[in-house]
Motif scaffolding. Structure first.
Motif, PDB file in Angstrom:
ATOM      1  N   LEU A 191       0.850  -1.187   0.000  1.00  0.00           N
ATOM      2  CA  LEU A 191       0.000   0.000   0.000  1.00  0.00           C
ATOM      3  C   LEU A 191       0.886   1.237   0.000  1.00  0.00           C
ATOM      4  CD1 LEU A 191      -2.677   1.556   0.263  1.00  0.00           C
ATOM      5  CD2 LEU A 191      -2.524   1.227   2.751  1.00  0.00           C
ATOM      6  N   THR A 192       0.763   2.037  -1.056  1.00  0.00           N
ATOM      7  CA  THR A 192       1.550   3.267  -1.152  1.00  0.00           C
ATOM      8  C   THR A 192       0.852   4.377  -0.384  1.00  0.00           C
ATOM      9  OG1 THR A 192       2.460   2.636  -3.289  1.00  0.00           O
ATOM     10  CG2 THR A 192       2.533   4.959  -2.728  1.00  0.00           C
ATOM     11  N   VAL A 193       1.642   5.115   0.397  1.00  0.00           N
ATOM     12  CA  VAL A 193       1.129   6.153   1.288  1.00  0.00           C
ATOM     13  C   VAL A 193       1.806   7.480   0.956  1.00  0.00           C
ATOM     14  CG1 VAL A 193       0.940   6.903   3.693  1.00  0.00           C
ATOM     15  CG2 VAL A 193       0.782   4.462   3.136  1.00  0.00           C
ATOM     16  N   LEU A 199      -4.435  17.443   0.037  1.00  0.00           N
ATOM     17  CA  LEU A 199      -4.817  16.308  -0.793  1.00  0.00           C
ATOM     18  C   LEU A 199      -4.430  16.505  -2.253  1.00  0.00           C
ATOM     19  CD1 LEU A 199      -6.107  13.544  -0.831  1.00  0.00           C
ATOM     20  CD2 LEU A 199      -8.356  14.636  -1.077  1.00  0.00           C
ATOM     21  N   ASP A 200      -4.561  17.714  -2.764  1.00  0.00           N
ATOM     22  CA  ASP A 200      -4.170  17.963  -4.153  1.00  0.00           C
ATOM     23  C   ASP A 200      -2.673  17.727  -4.343  1.00  0.00           C
ATOM     24  OD1 ASP A 200      -6.725  18.590  -4.984  1.00  0.00           O
ATOM     25  OD2 ASP A 200      -6.483  20.742  -4.649  1.00  0.00           O
ATOM     26  N   ARG A 201      -1.877  18.187  -3.392  1.00  0.00           N
ATOM     27  CA  ARG A 201      -0.431  17.987  -3.477  1.00  0.00           C
ATOM     28  C   ARG A 201      -0.081  16.501  -3.328  1.00  0.00           C
ATOM     29  NH1 ARG A 201       2.232  21.811   0.475  1.00  0.00           N
ATOM     30  NH2 ARG A 201       1.610  20.237   1.989  1.00  0.00           N
ATOM     31  N   ALA A 202      -0.811  15.819  -2.460  1.00  0.00           N
ATOM     32  CA  ALA A 202      -0.576  14.382  -2.288  1.00  0.00           C
ATOM     33  C   ALA A 202      -0.870  13.631  -3.585  1.00  0.00           C
ATOM     34  CB  ALA A 202      -1.443  13.842  -1.154  1.00  0.00           C
ATOM     35  N   ARG A 203      -1.928  14.007  -4.264  1.00  0.00           N
ATOM     36  CA  ARG A 203      -2.246  13.363  -5.546  1.00  0.00           C
ATOM     37  C   ARG A 203      -1.165  13.648  -6.582  1.00  0.00           C
ATOM     38  NH1 ARG A 203      -8.419  15.328  -5.221  1.00  0.00           N
ATOM     39  NH2 ARG A 203      -9.385  13.488  -4.259  1.00  0.00           N
ATOM     40  N   LEU A 248      -3.831   8.570   0.857  1.00  0.00           N
ATOM     41  CA  LEU A 248      -3.409   9.947   0.640  1.00  0.00           C
ATOM     42  C   LEU A 248      -3.989  10.847   1.722  1.00  0.00           C
ATOM     43  CD1 LEU A 248      -4.228  10.166  -3.192  1.00  0.00           C
ATOM     44  CD2 LEU A 248      -2.034   9.553  -2.164  1.00  0.00           C
ATOM     45  N   GLY A 249      -3.154  11.745   2.243  1.00  0.00           N
ATOM     46  CA  GLY A 249      -3.677  12.725   3.180  1.00  0.00           C
ATOM     47  C   GLY A 249      -3.024  12.636   4.544  1.00  0.00           C
ATOM     48  N   ASP A 250      -3.761  13.078   5.552  1.00  0.00           N
ATOM     49  CA  ASP A 250      -3.217  13.095   6.907  1.00  0.00           C
ATOM     50  C   ASP A 250      -3.309  11.712   7.544  1.00  0.00           C
ATOM     51  OD1 ASP A 250      -5.901  12.744   7.627  1.00  0.00           O
ATOM     52  OD2 ASP A 250      -6.162  14.841   8.244  1.00  0.00           O
ATOM     53  N   ALA A 251      -2.864  11.609   8.783  1.00  0.00           N
ATOM     54  CA  ALA A 251      -2.792  10.311   9.456  1.00  0.00           C
ATOM     55  C   ALA A 251      -4.162   9.646   9.574  1.00  0.00           C
ATOM     56  CB  ALA A 251      -2.161  10.484  10.836  1.00  0.00           C
TER      57      ALA A 251
END
Length: 296
Positions: A191-193, A199-203, A248-251
């Motif tokens: 699972l890639t994290v 969220l946009d930057r994570a994507r 994707l995102g916070d914890a």
């Protein structure tokens, strides 16, 4: 599931969480020192297994065993085209003599674009497993897992290995894999994290990594079987594809995605922490610490 079921024994052996990284392969003496320090920290943080990512050799797995005393070491995955079954069995027997019970062989057929010898992958895997069984230092089925995506390879993993280590999959695929493997097999998806509250930057970070994999038919065919379309592969992945494949995102969002995989039947998650740099060049130790705090 009872506390003595095979699935719970797999979890006790390999932990519910591991770390998958292509950077766990030292290329210089300085890199080996950093790696030794990092993998010792992973053990202290409570991860159950470290997975050497990409197409590692067993020589690259050896330093991880030597640097630690408890954590399991697995390949994610060793390509059957690059190493003979006889040499693999012999080297694992050596591992076993020095680090008993701590190595797990992850095997895969790689991809047509990456392996010049690639042909009849299912038949080649069957022949490779036969050769492992026939080697002077035979490797027991329970000490290997297959990088299985499709139904035929999953069925093979259920009968000829401890289970499966699928890469780049969704919770839905995990549920299908659990059904195909049966309740007792070990199921350890990667699972890639991307730990990033934006969220946009994570994507964007995830798309940088995903683009390569969307050129490989083994992965795109699997995603098409899961109901995605060619449109989802455009521009390195639609939001729908990214949000389903990755955490994707916070914890809190990462924890929720991990729980989806566990609910679908995963025994263990091999977490790949993705950052904005070269994922095969640096060790994302800050992210590993944050994931341990959030999930362990």
């Amino acid at each position: 599931m009872t506390s003595d079921s095979p699935a719970s024994r797999h979890t006790r052996t390999y932990g519910r969480l591991g770390i998958w990284s292509g950077a766990l392969r030292p290329t210089t003496p300085e890199g080996r020192l950093e790696l030794t320090d990092a993998v010792t920290e992973l053990e202290d943080l409570g991860y159950g297994t470290v997975w050497t990512g990409g197409s590692p050799s067993l020589d690259e797995a050896a330093p991880l065993l030597e640097a630690t005393s408890r954590i399991k070491v697995a390949t994610g995955i060793l390509s059957i085209w690059e190493h003979t079954a006889e040499s693999v069995a012999a080297q694992i027997a050596d591992f076993e003599s020095r680090h008993p019970g701590r190595f797990l062989l992850g095997l895969g057929v790689s991809h047509d674009a990456l392996a010049p010898q690639y042909a009849r992958p299912y038949s080649a895997m069957v022949a490779y497993l036969d050769a492992l069984d026939a080697a002077p230092n035979a490797l027991p089925a329970e000490r290997r897992v297959l990088a299985a995506l499709g139904p035929k390879m999953l069925k093979l993993a259920s009968g000829r290995a401890a289970g499966a280590h699928p890469y780049l999959v969704t919770p839905e695929h995990t549920a299908q894999a659990r059904e195909a493997l049966g309740p007792d097999a070990f199921l350890a998806p990667e699972l890639t994290v991307v730990l990033d509250p934006d969220l946009d930057r994570a994507r964007t970070t995830a798309r940088t990594m995903l683009g390569l994999y969307l050129t490989l038919p083994n992965y795109t065919n699997n995603l098409l079987r899961l109901g995605f379309t060619e449109a989802d592969f455009e521009n390195n992945g639609s939001d729908r594809l990214l949000d389903t494949l990755f955490a994707l995102g916070d914890a809190d969002r990462v924890r929720a995605k991990a729980e989806e995989f566990y609910a679908a039947g995963a025994d263990h998650l091999a977490l790949q922490a993705l950052t904005t740099g070269d994922r095969h060049a640096s060790l994302p130790r800050a992210e590993w610490r944050a994931l341990a705090k959030a999930l362990l």
